[in-house]
Write an enzyme that holds these catalytic residues in place. Sequence first.
Site, short mmCIF file in Angstrom:
data_model
loop_
_atom_site.label_atom_id
_atom_site.label_comp_id
_atom_site.label_asym_id
_atom_site.label_seq_id
_atom_site.Cartn_x
_atom_site.Cartn_y
_atom_site.Cartn_z
N ASP A 115 0.85 -1.19 0.00
CA ASP A 115 0.00 0.00 0.00
C ASP A 115 0.89 1.23 0.00
O ASP A 115 2.00 1.21 0.54
CB ASP A 115 -0.91 0.02 1.23
N ASP A 133 -6.94 -1.49 -4.66
CA ASP A 133 -8.01 -1.14 -3.72
C ASP A 133 -8.94 -0.09 -4.31
O ASP A 133 -10.16 -0.14 -4.13
CB ASP A 133 -7.43 -0.61 -2.41
#
Length: 158
Positions: A115, A133
């Site tokens: 991330d 995401d």
Amino acid sequence: MLNRWLWLSALVIVLDQLSKVWITNHFAYGENLYVLSVFDLVLAHNTGAAFSFLHDAGGMQRWLFSIIAIVASVWIVWLLRRHSAQTLFALALSLILGGALGNLIDRIAYGYVVDFLHFHWNEHYFPAFNIADSAITCGAFLLILDSLKERKHGPAAG
């Protein structure tokens, strides 16, 4: 028509993986770069699911979430075959498929998802996330929009 939706999923995967390679090659784990007053780039590893759900489950979550992603991906491809002419629905599924597979690649290769997009307001930080995401979130929003459209106009033919 199915091929165009699979190409879109593939594009999401490529953009997701390229962005993760870039951030991994340019940042040390935990390194943070201020970009805007509400946005930073940061290299983070998420061993859990959304919002780090089950991140501390001792490793079983890697395989649990991998199996879920594989089963969901097979189901989405099946749905795309049946509904490829329904543009909004198929677009939503394609984004979700690309995002699920993008994160699955990380989970299998590294045991965690990379991330790096980190939004915040003052001292309130939203969990870091990635392009996969974002695609999943946009796809879910489009599914909701599609279901509301169906209610308003009645069930779609086909």
